[in-house]
Design an enzyme around this catalytic site. Structure first.
Site, mmCIF file in Angstrom:
data_model
loop_
_atom_site.group_PDB
_atom_site.id
_atom_site.type_symbol
_atom_site.label_atom_id
_atom_site.label_comp_id
_atom_site.label_asym_id
_atom_site.label_seq_id
_atom_site.Cartn_x
_atom_site.Cartn_y
_atom_site.Cartn_z
ATOM 1 N N MET A 128 0.822 -1.210 0.000
ATOM 2 C CA MET A 128 0.000 0.000 0.000
ATOM 3 C C MET A 128 0.852 1.255 0.000
ATOM 4 S SD MET A 128 -2.296 -1.282 3.201
ATOM 5 C CE MET A 128 -0.847 -1.902 4.054
ATOM 6 N N MET A 177 8.572 -2.081 -6.030
ATOM 7 C CA MET A 177 8.112 -0.712 -6.241
ATOM 8 C C MET A 177 7.826 -0.018 -4.914
ATOM 9 S SD MET A 177 7.677 1.302 -8.860
ATOM 10 C CE MET A 177 7.241 0.316 -10.300
ATOM 11 N N LYS A 178 7.265 -0.751 -3.957
ATOM 12 C CA LYS A 178 6.980 -0.153 -2.649
ATOM 13 C C LYS A 178 8.270 0.271 -1.955
ATOM 14 C CE LYS A 178 4.929 1.090 1.153
ATOM 15 N NZ LYS A 178 4.137 0.211 2.009
ATOM 16 N N LEU A 179 9.304 -0.564 -2.028
ATOM 17 C CA LEU A 179 10.565 -0.206 -1.394
ATOM 18 C C LEU A 179 11.218 0.988 -2.080
ATOM 19 C CD1 LEU A 179 12.045 -3.734 -0.616
ATOM 20 C CD2 LEU A 179 10.840 -2.181 0.929
ATOM 21 N N ASN A 182 9.178 3.942 -0.851
ATOM 22 C CA ASN A 182 9.418 4.312 0.541
ATOM 23 C C ASN A 182 10.829 4.842 0.759
ATOM 24 O OD1 ASN A 182 6.818 3.521 1.012
ATOM 25 N ND2 ASN A 182 7.300 2.435 2.897
#
Length: 296
Positions: A128, A177-179, A182
């Site tokens: 998310m 992609m989330k890493l 973030n």
């Protein structure tokens, strides 16, 4: 999964700040929901009033559900929920889709996806973006890795708690992609926190400091989230703990090292955050990093 005309039964593990919002929207919008009883859960009163049922183990939850959402802290917790004693894999029903909304190390994600598939299920990684408020309001964004056909199967469930679902690639690409996201987001806030602490130590006017950044190259979401702390020591700009930020950047560094990519900036930011965790400040919200660095 049931036929497209049947309503899937949904399970959720991890009723924390984000998971509670997901759960309330799934249940409020007509899906039968099961959640795992766990000491880390937010209060379940609202969910129970919406007809949610509880389970004592992941295996018990798996025995009831066609779609299972994981919203836990990170890779160790995902692996334990799936493969541990009384884990999901021990009772997974054929065709069940596991949706991992956690933030995880991609190498672990691929191992867990293979284990789910070997047990007869399907897996997508769907971490998310946005905050617990958007989770409560059903307005999260998801970054999905995996088979497009599997994503299409569970889209009605995802629609209950999202405003945007982006299919970013193959299995593991959602977590990659989330890493990346973030690292950019937390990295910018960590940089701004360090700059603000430096400005405070020199007695700078914080209103002027903020105004200069906002009118120039420092403007953006990161500054907006730190504004209330910069101006009034109010950490409520983002409900994201220092320990979670440290974990996410350590995962990014692991991914970058595995890819033999440059990571010096990420390593430095991760070390800054980890120092605060070691000093017992991990539960503080990320904007509080400003005050902690100013005192160091």
């Amino acid at each position: 999964m049931p036929s497209q005309t049947a309503q899937p039964v949904v399970g959720l593990i991890g009723v924390g700040l984000m998971g509670h919002g997901i759960a309330r929207n799934v249940a409020a919008k007509g899906f039968q929901l099961y959640v795992l009883e766990h000491p880390g859960n937010q209060p379940l009163t609202e969910l129970l009033s919406l007809g949610t049922r509880t389970c004592q183990s992941p295996a018990e939850l798996a025995s009831h559900c066609d779609v299972i959402i994981l919203c836990v802290t990170g890779s160790p917790q995902v692996e334990a929920v799936l493969t541990g004693e009384q884990g999901l894999l021990s009772a997974l029903r054929p065709g069940t889709v596991v949706i991992d909304c956690s933030t995880a190390v991609p190498a672990s994600t691929l191992r867990m996806a293979q284990a789910v598939q070997a047990a007869g299920g399907e897996f997508i990684d769907a971490p998310m973006t946005k905050t617990s408020k958007q989770a409560h309001d059903g307005q999260l964004n998801l970054l999905v890795g995996g088979d497009a056909a599997v994503l299409a199967q569970v889209q009605p469930v995802l629609a209950t708690f999202t405003s945007q679902v982006t299919h970013v690639g193959a299995l593991g690409d959602g977590h990659r992609m989330k890493l990346l996201h973030n690292f950019v987001s937390v990295g910018q806030m960590s940089l701004l926190a360090e700059a603000t602490a430096c400005a405070r130590k020199q007695g700078m006017d914080m209103q002027a400091f903020h105004s200069v950044l906002a009118a120039g190259g420092g403007a953006g979401v990161a500054l907006d989230r730190l504004q209330s702390y910069i101006l009034a020591d109010d950490p409520s700009g983002i409900a994201f703990s220092i320990s979670n930020a440290a974990k996410d950047l350590s995962y990014y560094s692991t991914m970058a090292h595995d890819a033999q990519a440059a990571s010096r900036i990420a390593d430095a930011a991760a070390s800054t955050l980890q120092d605060q965790v070691k000093a017992q400040h991990g539960d503080a919200m990320l904007p509080s990093l400003i005050g902690l660095l100013a005192k160091s």
